[in-house]
Write an enzyme that holds these catalytic residues in place. Sequence first.
Site: not given
Lengths: 482, 303
Positions: B140, B203, B239
């Site tokens: 991430d 995300k 996400k």
Amino acid sequence: MSNHSFLSGGFAPAPESADHIDIKQSYDHFIGGKWVKASARRTTINPATEAVIAEVGEAGKREINAAVKAARKAYDGVWGQMSGAERGKYLYRIARLIQERARELAVIESMDGGKPIRESRDIDIPLVAAHFFYHAGWADKLEYAFPGRTPSSIGVVGQVIPWNFPLLMAAWKIAPALACGNTVVLKPAETTPLTALKLAELLEDAGLPPGVVNVVTGGGETGKLLVEHPDVDKVAFTGSTEVGKAIRRSVAGTGKRFTLELGGKAANIVFEDAALNQAVEGIVNGIFFNQGHVCCAGSRLFVQESIADSLVRKLQKRMETLVVGDPLDKNTDIGAINSKEQLTRIKELVKCGDEEGACRWETGAKLPRKGFWFKPTLFTDCAQSHRIVQEEIFGPVLAIQTFRTPKEAIEKANNTPYGLSGGVWSDKGSKVFKVGSALRAGVVWANTFNKFDPTSPFGGYQESGIGREGGVHGLGAYVNLS
Amino acid sequence: MSHAPLPFPDRRSLPPIDQVGLEERAARFCTRSLKKETKMEALRLAVTMLDVTTLEGADTVEKVRQMCAKALRPDPRDPSIGPAAAVCVYPRMVKAAAEAVAGRIHVASVATQFPSGQMRLKERVAEIRYAVKEGADEIDMVISRGQFLQGDARGIYKEIVACKEACGEAHLKVILETGELATYDNVRWASEIAMCAGADFIKTSTGKVSPAATLPVTLVMLQAIEEFHERTGRMVGMKPAGGISNAKLALQYLVMVREVLGASWLTPDWFRFGASSLTNDLLRQIRKQETGRYQMAGDFSKD
């Protein structure tokens, strides 16, 4: 997997409870503050199930006479003399009672008319209360509404309202009439009389003086008797253009004031520089709100050719997520068609669209077996001359055309006998104002659609009617100015 | 499956976003009402989409191990629930996490100077390589918001391409930190850049900046994913992270994914929740559905 599987796109039933509502088996007319026994009766059904909900009266000459007489007596004796501040108190009280009973009114509205509970609960009933609150505020300030002029009340108002927004239309009519010091005889639509009768009960509870508002039920003949009654000073009508024309003929030469809010065939124009995903929402809200039973529905969509394919594809994808079914289910987006007659008319016009060569597409929604239903539908390849483009369908049916230049869009949009509403979608402000000003329609929405507010005047041009409702302009229809 | 990057995108090809209309649409998802079997299915699905996360200075190896046990079997009394999709930790904790889950679920690591991203690209790429070497199969990363807001969109593109390359086989989730991007149009633009640069997931947030994930901002990103898929045929995952602390809100996200992207995105391969406290509320609601009785927070272990 069951129908209710989350992954397959279903929802388990989520019905709004109808246990708490109180509907009598039979209703009479509300005249002079009393329930006057109806001499003839008709039934009102739930269009989602075809089950009879209640019996209501069918008013004839005698009952209309009595109602107008009661309204006249209340006008001369009480309401016409009362100060604006006192009238305002009653209106505030009514507004608060509507809020208190909002859930019950919403459920009954959905049962009697077929509209989804999401709309009756979140849109119709809150707007009903808002209209009473708004006009309550005006009641003691009327002299400020018309600078340099002196307003006075008109007298007895005969009001005939449609079935698409039963209680909301009652509020649109009653609230300004009472705020301005007039008394009312209201006739709700024959297929949706129940919330107006519940409103009458609520007015009793509010202690409104007898005769200030009278509610008589019945069909077209009852409405005609009311409109043509010689002691009615003003007529307010919302409904079809056909009936509107007949009313205008009948009041000609009588000196009666009148406002007419009639049909429409609104153009919704989407430019290539619009916020497309939000435009799709606006299109859906424009034509599928209340099953398309909306006089200002965005039933003609004009899309700039460069984005037409992708916009229609997005629109179809979005339409597939619309839940059609039980109006009392909280997930329902599209409820039942209001009546068998209306369903027949929608089917007839859609058939005509097929025959004229437009290309029909409908969603894969599964329709319940009982009741009156129609799938969300759109037509592409439409011509300006097609009946589905010219005539008001008043159902969940969208006619799509493309255009190349703004000039072409404006020309096509204005090429209609109606002129009630319109929409413009563009991220460019200057374009929005230019095109919006060129649309010959009473209401033009920019980057949104079907938004209503009591402060904003609503009404049409040409065959969409005459006069405005809401805002200061709407007050003007309920006063004489000197 | 990972993809080679696409060319730097053209901002003019993106539709503008109307804030009022977008927020209205997002609010509509909250009026959907999930009941009975539909609710149960969605709750159980949500558990399998969790990136169970701990990102604290105070993280210890023991705490990470405990969290991994919880992620593998969220409800010890009911093995049919879960497991979560992944555990998400700082690079220093990757090894402990990878040993604990032993390949049964994914190990994600934040990297690239999380959460600020304030470091040279060289060090940030090195951090990714370190995390991958330690055993992370998902990375991430955060973008340099300052650079983006200064107008250097191409710099962001290059940065993501470089990070993607450093990931090797590991999946790359690109954190836009939408709370710092100021407008929905910027979110849309940053999403497009990330997807073209090869992001496997986009995300919303690090969770360290407020506002974190919101329904409207997630809707913008879902629509970006949909349009990207329509144009290129490539699926990109989503996400939302930060602020999704209760089951009801999580279900609203799932309804939104279902209605915008369709059921093919409703798997842990394409949708994740970044959350730490959501797990137990999902478990409480599942047991409430099963037993008809509301559960206390204390009925479930924290880690």
